[in-house]
Design an enzyme around this catalytic site. Sequence first.
Site, PDB file in Angstrom:
ATOM      1  N   SER A  78      64.949  44.695  65.214  1.00  0.00           N
ATOM      2  CA  SER A  78      64.636  46.116  65.033  1.00  0.00           C
ATOM      3  C   SER A  78      65.931  46.882  64.789  1.00  0.00           C
ATOM      4  O   SER A  78      66.639  46.596  63.837  1.00  0.00           O
ATOM      5  CB  SER A  78      63.862  46.637  66.243  1.00  0.00           C
ATOM      6  OG  SER A  78      63.264  47.872  65.969  1.00  0.00           O
ATOM      7  N   ASP A  81      53.739  45.913  60.516  1.00  0.00           N
ATOM      8  CA  ASP A  81      54.668  46.629  61.394  1.00  0.00           C
ATOM      9  C   ASP A  81      54.708  48.103  60.996  1.00  0.00           C
ATOM     10  O   ASP A  81      54.941  48.444  59.832  1.00  0.00           O
ATOM     11  CB  ASP A  81      56.064  46.013  61.272  1.00  0.00           C
ATOM     12  CG  ASP A  81      57.035  46.493  62.328  1.00  0.00           C
ATOM     13  OD1 ASP A  81      56.772  47.531  62.957  1.00  0.00           O
ATOM     14  OD2 ASP A  81      58.062  45.822  62.512  1.00  0.00           O
ATOM     15  N   HIS A 130      54.978  44.973  65.070  1.00  0.00           N
ATOM     16  CA  HIS A 130      56.413  45.033  65.357  1.00  0.00           C
ATOM     17  C   HIS A 130      56.836  43.960  66.357  1.00  0.00           C
ATOM     18  O   HIS A 130      57.948  43.447  66.289  1.00  0.00           O
ATOM     19  CB  HIS A 130      56.758  46.423  65.896  1.00  0.00           C
ATOM     20  CG  HIS A 130      58.225  46.692  65.966  1.00  0.00           C
ATOM     21  ND1 HIS A 130      59.037  46.724  64.855  1.00  0.00           N
ATOM     22  CD2 HIS A 130      59.044  46.945  67.028  1.00  0.00           C
ATOM     23  CE1 HIS A 130      60.284  46.994  65.212  1.00  0.00           C
ATOM     24  NE2 HIS A 130      60.318  47.120  66.521  1.00  0.00           N
TER      25      HIS A 130
END
Length: 703
Positions: A557, A644, A676
């Site tokens: 991320s 996501d 995600h």
Amino acid sequence: MTDNAASVQPPRALREPRIRRHHGDEFADPYEWMRAKDDERVTAHLEAENAYTDARTAHLEPLRQRIFDEIKDRTLETDLSVPARRGDWWYYSRTVEGKQYGIHCRAPIADPEDWTPPEPTAGEPLPGEQVLLDGNEEADGLEFFSLGTFDVSADGRLLLYGIDATGDERYTLRVRDLETGVTLPDVIEDTFSGAELSPDSRYIVYSTVDDAWRPDTVWLHELGTPTASDRTLFHEPDEKYWVGAGFTRSERFLVIGLGSSITSEEWLVPADDLHAEPRVVWPRTEGVEYDSAHAVVDGEDVLYILHNQDALDFELVRVPVADPGGERQVVIPHVPGHRLLGVSTFRDWGVVGYRREGIARIGMLDYATSSVREIPFHEPLYSVGTAGNPEWAPPLLRLGYGSFVTPSTVYDYDPATGSLTLRKQQPVLGGYDPADYAQARVWATAQDGASIPVSLVWKRSFGDAGATPRPVHLYGYGSYEHSIEPSFSVARLSELDRGVVFAVAHVRGGGEMGRQWYEDGKLLAKRNTFTDFVDCASHLVDHGYTTPEQLVAEGGSAGGLLMGAVANLAPELFAGILADVPFVDALTTILDPSLPLTVIEWDEWGDPLHDPDVYAYMKSYSPYENVREGVRYPRILAVTSFNDTRVLYVEPAKWVARLREVDADAMLKCEMVAGHGGVSGRYNTWRERAFELAWLLDVLGVA
């Protein structure tokens, strides 16, 4: 890599340049067309990338299977959590061998005076067990399953649960009558996670999101009525703020909380009159964050408020509920470098979480004296926090504890005696002994002289870390003041038992060393995050822990942005880089306020849409735009998910395509049904991690 794998040709993405113009700058983006998720060319390209990755990694299938088997063989597949008491029931979850998802259960309390949880036997239900929700039954026929809400009413009669079946983090709420087993007709679509039943079991309080995936509205639904008549409790029009709601542990108030990255605000509604107008605790002030917890002290309703107004590392104060904006009684004063993290309140005492010397700690708060008694633990690196404490007036406090070498452990702490009672430690099968492993912290020196902590864990039989160069897996994140805590991982043992040293670079932008540590790694200081990681890697090489040929980096991320940045800054330092759902096209995303999360992110990264200096700064480090010609990149694996909503699949897809232009050895793996957090189901998750670890070990030359 086998000869056949090496001969497989990567897909070459179509170049269809689109011009981005801002602040007099033009950028020709050849791969922005990939953002059109419904375009058949996009899915075809992602499927081609997956096919290429499958072919390139086919030779690793035996290693992947071995790692999966190792994870599985070390895990007690049929197991139970430690029961937590609420009302007349013990609540717990259990897993069953061969099943992907947990089963949520409860059993009646035989003796109302007994706070000692029963000691269940794996595979055997507790006497009188009632299955509340079986995730395996709910997930039947679904490719993805995530439980975002699970709440039992105070009277124990109703279960509220929310399910996401695609990975886009939009949940469908349903209510089950636990006495009859009947699912009520109340169905609420497209909600955010974390809905709750009111203490009187009449209402559901839930949140919904706007087109940019921002939770912006809190709703009140009365059971048995049409959702079209649901009442708006609170709507936040400012795109910088998320909003949510939950009831205090005392069940006296509903707290509606909203916040950006740097500002927060709370509103109270009496739990027995949810139609009353919300009343603000403190009006929002730009740059001031706070959160409150309700308590009753000497018969008076009070709020303990943790805030950072003129207190960088936060201060704890107490105010009356009747006049929260009035005089503040300082309970814990601000101490620079001692970051206060949170406060939880119970009828008889409070619990304070704080961070000192890079370690998160916990202490008991005496309401009468405002003194804090720290609960001591003796490992050099550890993590601890409250866990499973739904009751307002318990005699014991449930804690979760662990470290890099100590499996997840559940304790009950007795505030009256100061004693800890071990309730359970995560079983690790196959003869795991914590004494066979070691953990330590070393310090790297940053370019500007700052000392950066680096945590290490290794298996002792291979010798001390640093005694001779060894394969090292270096992990980093460094954003949102998020700290990477010392925590145990069964999957990590597959690395450590092969001689790999696992390391965490606690770079600026995280919260490990206090709020200033975060401030020094955001906005126009964001480059510190990237250079800190490079300096940590250089420290490990220069001090004999590893060599560049034996060093692999990983981040996900915002940590994936870190991976992309360090790949451009110091490609020569790493043999490989694993980037999970990586935020690597940061500038393009943050320039578009219509995309999920963009506006609220301006407090973290800056606003390049309106500020030319921020635009120039972000353009200088955004990984996609700074791929370098004429350098040898490390091997790169990017992992993403098609659904996501936080970091869109298009970012790593574009990045990998751009890396191929400079002949980098880059691969993309895109889960076509996931979010995600990746795939759902524990066996699927293990297989996903086995895939990543097999690639990582292959890069390191370790089988």
